[in-house]
Scaffold this motif. Sequence first.
Motif, PDB file in Angstrom:
ATOM      1  N   SER A 177      -6.973 -19.974 -14.083  1.00  0.00           N
ATOM      2  CA  SER A 177      -8.249 -18.766 -13.713  1.00  0.00           C
ATOM      3  C   SER A 177      -7.290 -17.872 -12.693  1.00  0.00           C
ATOM      4  O   SER A 177      -6.403 -18.274 -12.005  1.00  0.00           O
ATOM      5  CB  SER A 177      -9.158 -19.788 -12.783  1.00  0.00           C
ATOM      6  OG  SER A 177      -9.871 -20.495 -13.575  1.00  0.00           O
ATOM      7  N   ARG A 178      -7.758 -16.731 -12.654  1.00  0.00           N
ATOM      8  CA  ARG A 178      -7.134 -15.662 -11.739  1.00  0.00           C
ATOM      9  C   ARG A 178      -8.230 -14.768 -11.357  1.00  0.00           C
ATOM     10  O   ARG A 178      -9.057 -14.545 -11.897  1.00  0.00           O
ATOM     11  CB  ARG A 178      -6.328 -14.906 -12.619  1.00  0.00           C
ATOM     12  CG  ARG A 178      -5.367 -13.892 -11.720  1.00  0.00           C
ATOM     13  CD  ARG A 178      -3.976 -13.565 -12.258  1.00  0.00           C
ATOM     14  NE  ARG A 178      -3.343 -13.008 -11.365  1.00  0.00           N
ATOM     15  CZ  ARG A 178      -2.182 -13.470 -10.680  1.00  0.00           C
ATOM     16  NH1 ARG A 178      -1.918 -14.954 -11.040  1.00  0.00           N
ATOM     17  NH2 ARG A 178      -1.519 -12.950  -9.707  1.00  0.00           N
ATOM     18  N   MET A 179      -8.103 -14.384  -9.827  1.00  0.00           N
ATOM     19  CA  MET A 179      -9.002 -13.347  -9.227  1.00  0.00           C
ATOM     20  C   MET A 179      -8.138 -12.664  -8.464  1.00  0.00           C
ATOM     21  O   MET A 179      -7.467 -12.959  -7.888  1.00  0.00           O
ATOM     22  CB  MET A 179     -10.282 -13.987  -8.894  1.00  0.00           C
ATOM     23  CG  MET A 179     -10.154 -15.246  -8.134  1.00  0.00           C
ATOM     24  SD  MET A 179     -11.815 -15.762  -7.173  1.00  0.00           S
ATOM     25  CE  MET A 179     -12.462 -16.547  -8.422  1.00  0.00           C
ATOM     26  N   VAL A 180      -8.626 -11.292  -8.215  1.00  0.00           N
ATOM     27  CA  VAL A 180      -8.078 -10.311  -7.418  1.00  0.00           C
ATOM     28  C   VAL A 180      -9.294  -9.966  -6.510  1.00  0.00           C
ATOM     29  O   VAL A 180     -10.011  -9.441  -7.104  1.00  0.00           O
ATOM     30  CB  VAL A 180      -7.435  -9.211  -8.235  1.00  0.00           C
ATOM     31  CG1 VAL A 180      -7.070  -8.034  -7.060  1.00  0.00           C
ATOM     32  CG2 VAL A 180      -6.117  -9.714  -8.975  1.00  0.00           C
ATOM     33  N   PHE A 181      -8.879  -9.914  -5.282  1.00  0.00           N
ATOM     34  CA  PHE A 181     -10.015  -9.245  -4.150  1.00  0.00           C
ATOM     35  C   PHE A 181      -9.370  -8.065  -3.840  1.00  0.00           C
ATOM     36  O   PHE A 181      -8.111  -8.295  -3.255  1.00  0.00           O
ATOM     37  CB  PHE A 181     -10.390 -10.326  -3.145  1.00  0.00           C
ATOM     38  CG  PHE A 181     -11.039 -11.523  -3.718  1.00  0.00           C
ATOM     39  CD1 PHE A 181     -12.523 -11.472  -3.931  1.00  0.00           C
ATOM     40  CD2 PHE A 181     -10.443 -12.775  -3.960  1.00  0.00           C
ATOM     41  CE1 PHE A 181     -13.193 -12.770  -4.320  1.00  0.00           C
ATOM     42  CE2 PHE A 181     -11.073 -13.769  -4.387  1.00  0.00           C
ATOM     43  CZ  PHE A 181     -12.561 -13.738  -4.655  1.00  0.00           C
ATOM     44  N   ILE A 182      -9.978  -7.020  -3.463  1.00  0.00           N
ATOM     45  CA  ILE A 182      -9.538  -5.853  -3.115  1.00  0.00           C
ATOM     46  C   ILE A 182     -10.497  -5.690  -1.682  1.00  0.00           C
ATOM     47  O   ILE A 182     -11.803  -5.439  -1.894  1.00  0.00           O
ATOM     48  CB  ILE A 182      -9.406  -4.791  -3.777  1.00  0.00           C
ATOM     49  CG1 ILE A 182      -8.420  -4.778  -4.945  1.00  0.00           C
ATOM     50  CG2 ILE A 182      -8.909  -3.432  -3.009  1.00  0.00           C
ATOM     51  CD1 ILE A 182      -8.455  -4.083  -6.105  1.00  0.00           C
TER      52      ILE A 182
END
Length: 355
Positions: free
Chosen positions: A332-337
Amino acid sequence: MTQPASTLTPVTVLTGYLGAGKTTLLNRILTEDHGKRYAVIVNEFGEVGIDNDLVVGADEEVFEMNNGCVCCTVRGDLIRVLSGLMKRKGGFDAIIVETTGLADPGPVAQTFFVDDDVKARTRLDSVTAVVDAKHVLLRLADSKEAAEQIAFADQIVLNKTDLVTEDELKAVEARLRRINPLAPIHRAQRANVPLDTILGRGGFDLERIVSLEPEFLNPAHGEDGHVHDDDCGHDHHDHDHHGHDHHAHGPVSDIHDEAVRGISLTFDKPINGQKVTAWLNDLLAKQGPDILRAKGILDVAGEDRKLVFQAVHMILEGDLQRPWTPTERRYSRMVFIGRNLDEAELKRGFEACAA
């Protein structure tokens, strides 16, 4: 009930501060012989200054161009102007909404997720930020809007590259990636990007998130501190090393967390779908205004398809997409900006969703 996405008119939201080159790009769309019908919605004629004496009767709302495109001004409600455009005969290949130089594109982008009439006829295709290679670092230092525009974008046109050296360009690109690890950067001079790279991108299409994996896998590529070696693109197990490292360079350190930056998290164990949904909803409720964009691909326990999601401020949408292939490593991978993001806390919250 809802129309298939292919019949909806794609909308590109164009951001960038004064002088970045948006106007040059808009003038190309309005005057080039590209054989398509585009509608360009500009926020304030005073700021934009469309050339070729196009602003003949500034009292009217819509100007027809000789290449079949139209240009109109938003004096009031975006939703009203969009509805008016959608009633015109013949339809449009795409609509471009230009936001004023100082605007945060968030509310404009949200319109396409929340207003039912708009959603029934149009779909948000992309938020494209035009950035001026020579001045962007100064703009980032003195304006929080400049960082928000970059953070929100799903692609960046880095314009006026002829005015700086290759080393300066690399430094600018590294800085842009630190703010937004997801958006591809197109170098340009006099906004000479091919229109088809900008229009029709599917940047907000959940199905396309799956195809973003190469950029997802190594957001630190091109950063200082990430050495391009034979390993690149292979299966690293030091993701966290990159994730923790790549924003510690240069003037932006963890202490100054007001700065907008991208944080990328990876987890190798399957995730509990309900837990992760509850966690994301809670996170967006508490920190929504600070989280400008988020995207993720999740390996949900007991599910053979990928769960992909994206968030724009507090609006979260997600869907199961194509199945994992037998040879793929599931993760699983997530990116928050966003700003004020606590990486350690995000990591804890994410990992607590393990199945």
